[in-house]
Design an enzyme around this catalytic site. Structure first.
Site, PDB file in Angstrom:
ATOM      1  N   ASP A   1      -6.812  -8.361   4.367  1.00  0.00           N
ATOM      2  CA  ASP A   1      -6.067  -8.951   3.582  1.00  0.00           C
ATOM      3  C   ASP A   1      -5.390 -10.292   4.273  1.00  0.00           C
ATOM      4  OD1 ASP A   1      -6.409  -7.463   1.457  1.00  0.00           O
ATOM      5  OD2 ASP A   1      -4.676  -6.418   1.687  1.00  0.00           O
TER       6      ASP A   1
ATOM      7  N   SER B   1       0.751  -1.376  -0.115  1.00  0.00           N
ATOM      8  CA  SER B   1       0.104  -0.053   0.104  1.00  0.00           C
ATOM      9  C   SER B   1       0.760   1.238   0.164  1.00  0.00           C
ATOM     10  CB  SER B   1      -0.969  -0.227   1.445  1.00  0.00           C
ATOM     11  OG  SER B   1      -1.836  -1.168   1.127  1.00  0.00           O
TER      12      SER B   1
HETATM   13  C1  S3P Z   1      -5.624  -1.265  -0.246  1.00  0.00           C
HETATM   14  C2  S3P Z   1      -6.901  -1.531   0.463  1.00  0.00           C
HETATM   15  C3  S3P Z   1      -7.532  -2.721   0.762  1.00  0.00           C
HETATM   16  C4  S3P Z   1      -6.731  -3.883   0.645  1.00  0.00           C
HETATM   17  C5  S3P Z   1      -5.741  -3.811  -0.577  1.00  0.00           C
HETATM   18  C6  S3P Z   1      -4.944  -2.542  -0.314  1.00  0.00           C
HETATM   19  C7  S3P Z   1      -5.015  -0.046  -0.040  1.00  0.00           C
HETATM   20  O1  S3P Z   1      -8.437  -2.777  -0.195  1.00  0.00           O
HETATM   21  O2  S3P Z   1      -7.425  -4.995   0.578  1.00  0.00           O
HETATM   22  O3  S3P Z   1      -5.023  -4.775  -0.719  1.00  0.00           O
HETATM   23  O4  S3P Z   1      -3.581   0.098  -0.326  1.00  0.00           O
HETATM   24  O5  S3P Z   1      -5.647   0.898   0.128  1.00  0.00           O
HETATM   25  P1  S3P Z   1     -10.060  -2.186   0.024  1.00  0.00           P
HETATM   26  O6  S3P Z   1      -9.850  -0.764  -0.083  1.00  0.00           O
HETATM   27  O7  S3P Z   1     -10.997  -2.601  -1.265  1.00  0.00           O
HETATM   28  O8  S3P Z   1     -10.443  -2.694   1.413  1.00  0.00           O
END
Ligand code: S3P
Length: 456
Positions: A333, A35
């Site tokens: 995740d 992220s």
């Molecule tokens: C993320 C947010 C999450 C996560 C993804 C990364 C991010 O998704 O599942 O792997 O970097 O903002 P969602 O916003 O759909 O929950």
């Protein structure tokens, strides 16, 4: 229209199965946070001048973001020491990308870049692999449409999708209907090129890397806590973003795999160095500790504005629990690998309130339930969760090939399970692992796991 910005090398498609002949031992370092890596590239590309990034995750998802920022005019290069240098063009100065933006498997690249482009007078086509092309984009199309962007999406609001950014974008006040850091971030990034206040209300707090990093780059952003744990986040656009020297902490989501491997393989004792422990991301550690997992955070410190520690993890007799649903956003995740930990616990583990897992890289509830059942584990699939009957430490039968559905976390979760089954569990395809954790296999082998040779 479907020409690619930069062709990504195709990772090796092959099955994978592991064996633990004895305890896992050693010190390891997990790759940079996915992220944070995406956001580091995007914000550096929007700053005026050169930013430097150490510890960037060099997985395919992040490389897709790098290629997209390059296609829109930023200079993005890696030097021989592994440091990335990004020459930013400034908010409002992104160029129209000539080819389609190939997002590969990456939902984060897609949704955040849709936000970024929504407030730039740019037309772009987004394409992705079969997994990404099934994922819902309506959750970002709705708010970005209200800000003035126009979309031509495939049926069901999916990729391939064409976005026409607004000439005169409008500020928005938006309450998130789903707990999603991607939707929040898409709106905040769109707000950067609007000379008024854009406000996102999140009733349930999600990962806050965008807020922390936007502030670090000099954006005009404020965060107010709301009753019940939510937040009100406001950004006023047109602030000049200043280039930064960034260090990306280790990814707690990737750390989950060696962590659970060490907890379930008898006699194991490992140290995972430099793991990010942002309170919006550390839910897995807290839940495993509630289950009796021996995980100790040593040497707590700050890296790149994020709390970090080394995690000492020792084999533990885990106990099944009811996982509190409100922990879900801080470990969304990590459920696939938590399911694997639950298979070895004493008693049942009940996990609810995780319906979002059905729209990740695969339907993770269905994919994990199917693979666990095939490996001899008793599970009950719920619309919004999973109940796992633990074995109390004895090895599940195994003897199955499990389908990964182009999902890196499904592949790694079953590879960890394969360490502890009586007959092999074979992951049908290891290739997706490179999207987030290219060194997953060497890391586990370094701890003492053995790769089973599979004759085709
Ligand atoms: C993320 C947010 C999450 C996560 C993804 C990364 C991010 O998704 O599942 O792997 O970097 O903002 P969602 O916003 O759909 O929950």
């Amino acid at each position: 229209m479907t020409e690619r910005a930069t062709p990504l090398p195709a990772p090796l498609s092959a099955p994978l199965s592991l064996v633990a002949d004895g305890p896992l031992r050693g010190r390891v370092k997990v790759p940079g946070d996915k992220s944070i890596s995406h956001r580091a590239l995007m914000l550096s590309a929007l700053a005026v001048g050169r930013s430097e990034i150490d510890g960037l995750l060099e997985g395919e998802d992040v490389l897709a973001t790098a290629a997209a920022m390059r296609a829109m005019g930023a200079g993005v290069a890696r030097d021989s020491t592994g440091r990335w240098q990004v020459d930013g063009v400034g908010v409002g100065s992104l160029l129209q990308p000539a080819p389609a933006l190939d997002m590969g498997n990456s939902g984060t690249s897609t949704r955040l870049l849709m936000g970024l482009l929504a407030s730039h007078p740019i037309t772009a086509t987004f394409i992705g692999d079969a997994s990404l092309s099934k994922r819902p984009m309506g959750r970002v199309i709705a708010p970005l449409g209200r800000m003035g962007a126009e979309f031509q999406a495939s049926p069901g609001g999916r990729l391939p999708l064409m976005l026409r950014g607004a000439e005169r974008p409008l500020p928005l006040r938006y309450r998130l209907p789903v707990a999603s850091a991607q939707v929040k971030s898409a709106i905040l990034l769109a707000g950067l090129n609007i000379g008024a206040e854009t406000v996102v209300e999140e009733p349930i707090a999600t990962r806050d890397h965008s807020e922390r990093m936007l502030k670090g780059f000099g954006a005009d952003l404020s965060v107010e806590p709301l009753d019940g744990g939510g937040k009100l986040i406001a950004v006023r656009g047109w602030a000049e973003l200043k280039p930064q020297k960034l260090v990306v902490p280790g990814d707690p989501s990737s750390a989950g795999f060696p962590m659970v491997a060490a907890l379930i393989v008898p006699g194991s004792d490992i140290l995972i160095e430099g793991v990010g422990l942002n309170p919006t991301r550390d839910g897995l550690v807290r839940v495993l500790q509630m289950m009796g997992g021996d995980i100790v955070a040593e040497n707590p410190r700050e890296v790149g504005g994020e709390p970090v520690a080394d995690l000492r993890v020792r084999h533990s007799v885990l106990k099944g629990i009811e996982v509190p649903p409100d922990v879900a956003p801080s470990m969304i995740d990590e459920y696939p690998i938590l399911f694997v930990a639950a298979t070895m616990a004493e008693g049942r583990t009940v996990m609810r309130g995780i319906e979002e897992l059905r729209v990740k890289e695969s339907d993770r509830i269905a994919a994990m339930a199917a693979g666990l059942r095939a490996a001899g584990v008793t599970v009950e699939e719920l619309e919004d969760g999973l109940i796992v009957e633990g074995s109390g430490g004895s090895k599940p039968a195994g003897g199955a090939t499990v389908a990964t559905h182009l999902d890196h976390r499904i592949a790694m979760s079953f590879a960890v399970l394969s360490l502890m089954t009586r007959a092999p569990v074979i992951v049908d395809d290891r290739a997706p692992i490179s999207t987030s954790f290219p060194d997953f296999l060497p890391l586990l082998l370094g701890l003492g796991a053995r790769e089973l040779s599979i004759s085709s």
